[in-house]
Design a protein around this motif. Sequence first.
Motif, PDB file in Angstrom:
ATOM      1  N   MET A   1      -0.827  10.407 -17.160  1.00 25.48           N
ATOM      2  CA  MET A   1      -1.615  10.135 -15.959  1.00 25.48           C
ATOM      3  C   MET A   1      -0.984   9.053 -15.083  1.00 25.48           C
ATOM      4  SD  MET A   1      -5.307  10.571 -17.567  1.00 25.48           S
ATOM      5  CE  MET A   1      -5.832  12.164 -18.135  1.00 25.48           C
ATOM      6  N   ILE A   2      -0.386   8.090 -15.762  1.00 32.65           N
ATOM      7  CA  ILE A   2       0.238   7.019 -14.973  1.00 32.65           C
ATOM      8  C   ILE A   2       1.476   7.520 -14.227  1.00 32.65           C
ATOM      9  CG2 ILE A   2       1.577   4.877 -15.289  1.00 32.65           C
ATOM     10  CD1 ILE A   2      -0.694   3.972 -17.135  1.00 32.65           C
TER      11      ILE A   2
ATOM     12  N   PHE B   1       1.652   9.880 -12.512  1.00 31.51           N
ATOM     13  CA  PHE B   1       1.229  10.405 -11.224  1.00 31.51           C
ATOM     14  C   PHE B   1       1.362   9.346 -10.112  1.00 31.51           C
ATOM     15  CE2 PHE B   1      -1.897  11.949  -8.104  1.00 31.51           C
ATOM     16  CZ  PHE B   1      -1.370  13.213  -7.925  1.00 31.51           C
ATOM     17  N   ILE B   2       1.361   8.055 -10.491  1.00 36.52           N
ATOM     18  CA  ILE B   2       1.414   6.988  -9.468  1.00 36.52           C
ATOM     19  C   ILE B   2       2.716   7.042  -8.647  1.00 36.52           C
ATOM     20  CG2 ILE B   2       1.336   4.492  -9.047  1.00 36.52           C
ATOM     21  CD1 ILE B   2      -0.372   4.233 -11.551  1.00 36.52           C
TER      22      ILE B   2
ATOM     23  N   LEU C   1       6.724  10.988 -17.274  1.00 34.93           N
ATOM     24  CA  LEU C   1       6.250  12.360 -17.531  1.00 34.93           C
ATOM     25  C   LEU C   1       6.849  12.906 -18.826  1.00 34.93           C
ATOM     26  CD1 LEU C   1       4.492  14.450 -15.844  1.00 34.93           C
ATOM     27  CD2 LEU C   1       6.675  15.541 -15.354  1.00 34.93           C
TER      28      LEU C   1
ATOM     29  N   ILE D   1      -3.810   4.669  -2.981  1.00 39.13           N
ATOM     30  CA  ILE D   1      -3.140   5.498  -3.994  1.00 39.13           C
ATOM     31  C   ILE D   1      -3.633   5.118  -5.389  1.00 39.13           C
ATOM     32  CG2 ILE D   1      -0.893   5.999  -5.082  1.00 39.13           C
ATOM     33  CD1 ILE D   1      -1.153   7.399  -2.438  1.00 39.13           C
TER      34      ILE D   1
ATOM     35  N   PHE E   1       8.993   8.284 -12.464  1.00 41.47           N
ATOM     36  CA  PHE E   1       8.066   9.406 -12.614  1.00 41.47           C
ATOM     37  C   PHE E   1       8.535  10.339 -13.732  1.00 41.47           C
ATOM     38  CE2 PHE E   1       7.782  13.944 -11.336  1.00 41.47           C
ATOM     39  CZ  PHE E   1       6.475  14.170 -11.723  1.00 41.47           C
TER      40      PHE E   1
ATOM     41  N   CYS F   1      -5.550   7.365  -8.074  1.00 45.44           N
ATOM     42  CA  CYS F   1      -5.047   7.492  -9.452  1.00 45.44           C
ATOM     43  C   CYS F   1      -6.138   7.098 -10.455  1.00 45.44           C
ATOM     44  CB  CYS F   1      -3.821   6.612  -9.652  1.00 45.44           C
ATOM     45  SG  CYS F   1      -2.402   7.256  -8.799  1.00 45.44           S
TER      46      CYS F   1
ATOM     47  N   HIS G   1      -1.267   5.237 -28.653  1.00 46.08           N
ATOM     48  CA  HIS G   1      -2.268   6.234 -28.273  1.00 46.08           C
ATOM     49  C   HIS G   1      -1.675   7.632 -28.227  1.00 46.08           C
ATOM     50  CE1 HIS G   1      -5.635   3.566 -27.381  1.00 46.08           C
ATOM     51  NE2 HIS G   1      -4.743   2.699 -26.908  1.00 46.08           N
ATOM     52  N   SER G   2      -0.396   7.732 -28.524  1.00 50.37           N
ATOM     53  CA  SER G   2       0.246   9.052 -28.534  1.00 50.37           C
ATOM     54  C   SER G   2      -0.176   9.819 -29.780  1.00 50.37           C
ATOM     55  CB  SER G   2       1.773   8.893 -28.536  1.00 50.37           C
ATOM     56  OG  SER G   2       2.155   8.001 -27.535  1.00 50.37           O
TER      57      SER G   2
ATOM     58  N   ASN H   1       1.047  11.658 -24.929  1.00 49.90           N
ATOM     59  CA  ASN H   1       0.292  10.459 -24.576  1.00 49.90           C
ATOM     60  C   ASN H   1      -0.380  10.653 -23.221  1.00 49.90           C
ATOM     61  OD1 ASN H   1      -0.349   7.795 -23.618  1.00 49.90           O
ATOM     62  ND2 ASN H   1       0.955   7.008 -25.251  1.00 49.90           N
ATOM     63  N   ASN H   2      -1.720  10.678 -23.240  1.00 46.18           N
ATOM     64  CA  ASN H   2      -2.471  10.923 -22.003  1.00 46.18           C
ATOM     65  C   ASN H   2      -2.244   9.826 -20.964  1.00 46.18           C
ATOM     66  OD1 ASN H   2      -3.544  13.214 -23.050  1.00 46.18           O
ATOM     67  ND2 ASN H   2      -5.392  12.214 -23.841  1.00 46.18           N
ATOM     68  N   ILE H   3      -2.154   8.579 -21.442  1.00 44.59           N
ATOM     69  CA  ILE H   3      -2.013   7.451 -20.505  1.00 44.59           C
ATOM     70  C   ILE H   3      -0.707   7.576 -19.718  1.00 44.59           C
ATOM     71  CG2 ILE H   3      -1.902   4.935 -20.313  1.00 44.59           C
ATOM     72  CD1 ILE H   3      -3.485   4.817 -22.973  1.00 44.59           C
ATOM     73  N   LEU H   4       0.366   7.846 -20.442  1.00 46.61           N
ATOM     74  CA  LEU H   4       1.671   7.969 -19.772  1.00 46.61           C
ATOM     75  C   LEU H   4       1.681   9.126 -18.783  1.00 46.61           C
ATOM     76  CD1 LEU H   4       4.235   7.327 -22.641  1.00 46.61           C
ATOM     77  CD2 LEU H   4       3.638   5.809 -20.784  1.00 46.61           C
TER      78      LEU H   4
ATOM     79  N   ALA I   1      -5.631   2.499 -20.301  1.00 47.65           N
ATOM     80  CA  ALA I   1      -5.080   3.189 -19.125  1.00 47.65           C
ATOM     81  C   ALA I   1      -5.351   2.396 -17.849  1.00 47.65           C
ATOM     82  CB  ALA I   1      -5.676   4.590 -19.009  1.00 47.65           C
TER      83      ALA I   1
ATOM     84  N   ILE J   1      -7.662   9.363 -13.317  1.00 49.40           N
ATOM     85  CA  ILE J   1      -7.663   8.962 -14.734  1.00 49.40           C
ATOM     86  C   ILE J   1      -9.080   9.068 -15.300  1.00 49.40           C
ATOM     87  CG2 ILE J   1      -7.352   6.972 -16.298  1.00 49.40           C
ATOM     88  CD1 ILE J   1      -4.978   6.144 -14.478  1.00 49.40           C
TER      89      ILE J   1
END
Lengths: 441, 208
Positions: A29-30, A32-33, A16, B158, A12, B162, B84-85, A24-27, B104, B166
Motif C-alpha cells: 500500500m505504501i 502507492f505513494i 512493490l 496525496i 515504487f 493514500c 508483518h509479512s 506484506n500489505n503495508i509495503l 502502516a 490504506i
Amino acid sequence: MQRYIFILSSVFLALLISGFLFANNILLMISFIPLAFLAVGYFIEGPKDITIKKNISKKRATVGEILDVELEVSIQSGIGPIQISDFIPQHFELVEGSNFYTVWKGKKPRKLNISYKIKCTTSGIYLLNETRWKSGHVICNYWKNGSFKNDISIEITPRLLELKKVRGVSVTSKIPMPQGALASMGMTTNDFKEIRSYYPGDPFKSINWKATSRNLVRGEIWPVVNEFEKEGKKTVWIFLDTSKIMGYGTNIKNVMEYSIEAVNGLGDYYLKQNCNLALVTYGGEHEVFVPPGTGKQQYFKILKELINIKNNYYRLDDFYKAVKSLDDVVYSYKSYFPGLRPMFIIITRFCNNNFYEIQSAVETMSRYTSRNGLFPSIMVLNIVGYELMAENESERIASSILQSMNVIISKDLRKQCIWIDWNPVKESLTGALLKQVVGYT
Amino acid sequence: MKHRLKAVSIFMLTFAYIISYYLLCSTPPYQNIVKGEILSTRSIILTNLVTASFVAFAYFHKKSIYKTIAIVCILFSSFAVLPHSKFLIGSGEIEKFIPTEITAVMMLGVIVFLMFALRFKKFEEYLKEWPLEGVEEREIHKILKEKIKFYSVFNILISGVCLFLIATGFKTFYENASASFVVFTAFLGLAVITGCIAFISKSIFFTK
C-alpha cells in the motif's frame, strides 16, 4: 529520465516487489505513494507556450557604445518557476540591469518586461537572437530547457580617432604624410601626359580631333585622345599583424581589438587627407588584402574586413604552422610600390618573438619608400598590451618591467623608423600619436 | 526565510526519526536486545550513539546528512514493517508487534515527514544558489513561498488519498468483506496502478 522521476520510480518498484515478495500489505500500500506522486505530479504541467519579443535600440553601433535591450516575455500556460536568460555574446559587457530573470508563473497567463543595457567592447557582427528559458516542474522538481529565437543581429564598428585641432601654433610632427606620387587613378590635372589611342569609355571631349584627322591621312581611322596627368594621390599601406601574439588580453580588452581600432582611426584619417589607402594583414590564418583606393567606398571596404578580421586571427590552431612573415608579405606586394613612394604603417605588438620579423620588414620597406627627414616613411605602431592583464599593483609593476625590456630590445629598431608606443590602458590612440610631437615652429 | 526553512526541515526530520525510533522500540527483537528496558538511559544512549556514528560515517563519505537520517528512519521502520509479512520467518509472533493498521499509518507518517524535510532542504539550497545566479531576493522568496504552498497542499492531498486507501484496504481485508468486493477492489487497484504506469511512461518516453 530526470533524477527525481528515476528515484520515485525506483522506490515504487522496490516497495512493490518487496511487498509481493514478502506478502506484506503495508509495503504494497505504501508503494502507492511514489506512484501517485509521479502520476498526479505529471498531470500538473510546468510553464509552457512561451513567446519572447526582443528589441535593441540600434542595429549598428561603435565600440564602447551602450545599447538598450528590451524583452517582452509572455507565458501562456502551466504553473511553476521559470528562468529566462537572454544570450549575450562574450564580447559584450552588461552595464545595467540583468539579462537573467527567475519568476513564478501562477495559474493566470503572465507577461514580463525585461530591460537591460549592454556595452559593445569589440568590433564585429554579432547575433543577439537567442533567449533561453528553463521551466521548473513544481512537483517533480525537474527543469525543462528551451529557447526562443528572434531575427536580431548587430554590427559593431571600431572607434575613430578623436582628432583635436590645435589652433594658433603650428607643430612639427614625426608622423609623416606620404611624400606624394603620381597615380593612375584620380582627378585629371592640366599637365599634359601623352596622346594615345581612343578606348571605349573615354569621354568624347578628350578626343584630339586635329591629331585624329592627321592620322586619317596616314590611313589610321581609330581616333586618338589627349591624356593628362592624374592628380597625385599619396599612398599609405597599413600592415596589420593578426598573429597569435595579438590575442593578448581578455575577451573584452585585447590587443587585437585595439589594433583594429588603430587601423580604423588611421585609415579614416588618411582617407580624409585624400590618400590612397591599402590594407594587408599578415601572420593570421588568412591574408586579407584591400587594394589601394580612396574615398568613402574604400573606408567601408576596409571597415568590412576589419569587422570580420576577429574571426580570422585566433583560429590558427597550430602555432608553428608556416605563415608568411611580414617581410615576405611586403615583398609579395612590391609590384604596387615603384614610383609611388608609399608610406608604410605596421600595427603590431612588439615582443622578443617578432623582433627579427619587424627588423627585416623595415629594411625591405626602406627600399620602396622615401625618407621623411631622419626617418624613412615607415611608422610602427606598437600596442603595449601587458597592462591589459594586470589586476593588481605588483602585476602592473611586472608589466612595466616587461615593457622596459622591450624598449631595450627595440632600441636599434626605433632608430630606423617612426616608432609609436600605445598603451591603451593609459591613453587613447590620439594621445599616443600626439606624444610624438617633437617641437613647435 | 532561510532559518525558518531550516527549522521546519529539522523539525520534520526529528519527527520522522522519533516515529521510526518508536517503531523500532516496539519490535520484540529490539526489546530482547535491551532486555525490556526500552526507556532506560543506557539503551537510548547506546542506540542513538550507534545511529549518530552511522550518520557521521555516511556524512563524511556522502556529505548529505539529511539523506543519511532518512535512510536510518526507513531502516528503523522496516524492522517494524517486515515482520508483518506473511512469508517471513518469525511472523508467527505478530501479535507482540504494533497492529498492522497503526504500523502502516506510522510508516506513512515517516515517509511524509521525510519527503517534506528533504524538499525543504532542497528549497534551502535554492535560497543559497539563486542569489549567486543573479535572481532577485524578493523573487526568490515569492517563488519559494508559492512552491512550499503548492507542494504542501499536494503532499497532504496525496497522503490523505493514500491514507484513505490504506484504511479502506484494511477494512476490506480484515472485516470479512465479501469475496466479490475483494476481487473488485483488487482489480480496481490493479487498474489504477497500470493506468498510472502507462501514463507516466507515456509522459517520460513519448513526450518531446
